[in-house]
Enzyme design. Sequence first.
Site, PDB file in Angstrom:
ATOM      1  N   GLY A 103       0.827  -1.204   0.000  1.00 45.92           N
ATOM      2  CA  GLY A 103       0.000   0.000   0.000  1.00 45.92           C
ATOM      3  C   GLY A 103       0.855   1.245   0.000  1.00 45.92           C
ATOM      4  N   GLY A 156      -0.621   4.546   0.677  1.00 42.26           N
ATOM      5  CA  GLY A 156      -1.342   5.669   1.254  1.00 42.26           C
ATOM      6  C   GLY A 156      -0.682   6.194   2.516  1.00 42.26           C
ATOM      7  N   PHE A 170      -1.315   5.808   5.750  1.00 38.43           N
ATOM      8  CA  PHE A 170      -1.026   4.914   6.869  1.00 38.43           C
ATOM      9  C   PHE A 170       0.047   3.894   6.505  1.00 38.43           C
ATOM     10  CE2 PHE A 170      -2.165   2.114  10.488  1.00 38.43           C
ATOM     11  CZ  PHE A 170      -2.077   3.086  11.468  1.00 38.43           C
ATOM     12  N   ALA A 174      -1.835   9.093  10.710  1.00 35.41           N
ATOM     13  CA  ALA A 174      -0.577   8.837  10.013  1.00 35.41           C
ATOM     14  C   ALA A 174       0.423   9.985  10.182  1.00 35.41           C
ATOM     15  CB  ALA A 174      -0.853   8.589   8.529  1.00 35.41           C
ATOM     16  N   LYS A 197     -16.117   2.698  14.207  1.00 31.75           N
ATOM     17  CA  LYS A 197     -15.702   4.057  14.609  1.00 31.75           C
ATOM     18  C   LYS A 197     -15.724   5.019  13.427  1.00 31.75           C
ATOM     19  CE  LYS A 197     -11.286   4.039  12.857  1.00 31.75           C
ATOM     20  NZ  LYS A 197     -10.494   5.113  12.208  1.00 31.75           N
ATOM     21  N   THR A 226     -11.020   9.627  16.038  1.00 31.07           N
ATOM     22  CA  THR A 226     -11.603   9.840  14.715  1.00 31.07           C
ATOM     23  C   THR A 226     -12.726  10.870  14.738  1.00 31.07           C
ATOM     24  OG1 THR A 226     -11.116   7.517  14.254  1.00 31.07           O
ATOM     25  CG2 THR A 226     -12.552   8.633  12.713  1.00 31.07           C
ATOM     26  N   ASN A 250     -12.911  10.778   7.852  1.00 35.85           N
ATOM     27  CA  ASN A 250     -14.338  10.486   7.983  1.00 35.85           C
ATOM     28  C   ASN A 250     -15.090  11.640   8.639  1.00 35.85           C
ATOM     29  OD1 ASN A 250     -14.718   7.486   7.121  1.00 35.85           O
ATOM     30  ND2 ASN A 250     -12.868   7.479   8.370  1.00 35.85           N
TER      31      ASN A 250
END
Length: 437
Positions: free
Chosen positions: A97, A99, A101, A228, A279, A336, A344
Amino acid sequence: MANHNKQHTLYILQCLAIMVFPHIINAFSSGALLPNVERNLLVTSPVRRHIFRNWRYVGPTKGVQNLECTHLVPRTTLYMSSGGSPPPYPVRVAVIGGGNFALALATVVARQNIPTTVLLRSQETADIINREHRHPIYMHDIKLPKMVRATSDPESALSDATYIIHAVPVQYSRQFLEKVKDYVPAGVPVLSASKGIETTSLGFMADILKECLGEDRSYAFLSGPSFAREICEGVATAVVIASEDLLLADDLADILSSENFRVFTTKDVIGVEIGGAVKNVIALAAGMCEGLGLGTNAMSGLVTRGCAEMRRLGLALGARPSTISGLSGVGDTFGTCFGPLSRNRKFGYRLGKGETMEEILASTTEVAEGVETSKALVKMIKARCKGYRLDLKFPILFGVADILEGKQTPEDGLKGLMNMPMRMESFDERTWYTYGN
């Protein structure tokens, strides 16, 4: 008394192992029992990695191709996890990945002086990372450690990995894993940092990984309040790793932990996965609440009731209440819902301000996992949770899904919550599900 005798017997067996095992190692390293290739595999194979928790690696740290058993010497005391202590075998980590994170976890690993390879889709992006030590799009102002290298070649990234970290968004994970599964070495453990529920299968990451990579390896799952950017900046962070294989969880905690990044462990995989998925949906609701200008009182109440729905779902699916109230549940929800870096929460905020789904999706390259997870979550609740009027048991989760599907506006959804029937704040959900109230 029986327990005392059992512990005493275990202690004697451990002492005998420490005395006898060096002779076995010498036999292996001399070639008396195994040819050279198998002798090296004995030490480097991840399947056998835990055999050497009581041994210390004293061989070269650079340019190691084949590890000899003579590079291991007995520890003077039994090895116990202390957080941040080096593992007794060379480690190479591959991060799947590209991205935010994925880059953050690659940074955490590389700061431990562990060779880390990031597997990306674009070789052009990989070349920029290798040349400039920064990503051209994601957190481009953050400089990556020199121990991080990038590639788009799955064979180069995965073939010699001791551990693999999966950080691809859930909705794209199956497709990516199917492309690279032939390059994943047998037995290599996988740590998933992806959170959510797949819309097509209604499965968590534990289900997707086992279906794509098989069940003949150990899996672990990382979650908790962990933005991140803050991780890359060295801000104090605490997370939890869940695995049915506690030895794997302990090893991963040792590898990742530092002064600024603390890792706890648990065996409650389903609890950690539920917290990581739900979450994000609660954060969408919190963002809408803020976008509508309803104030801190309303948002605090909304988030608290959202956590109650998370606990209720966790109980229905077999999670431990302590996990839901821990870092991966309530802890991650607070971060979050109230954190300024939350994708989000930002998405929900813009919905609350009156923007449409299409406008928001067209203006960002970042993935708000809660959007797709919300729809999948409602389908999963209907399929796996029994009882009357599930919409009354999960009003926030159902309400967010209705808003995202255009069945109601954020204003109507939050008004509906305020007009819910008056009930006791807390009750024994076990009774509710036992009797199908």
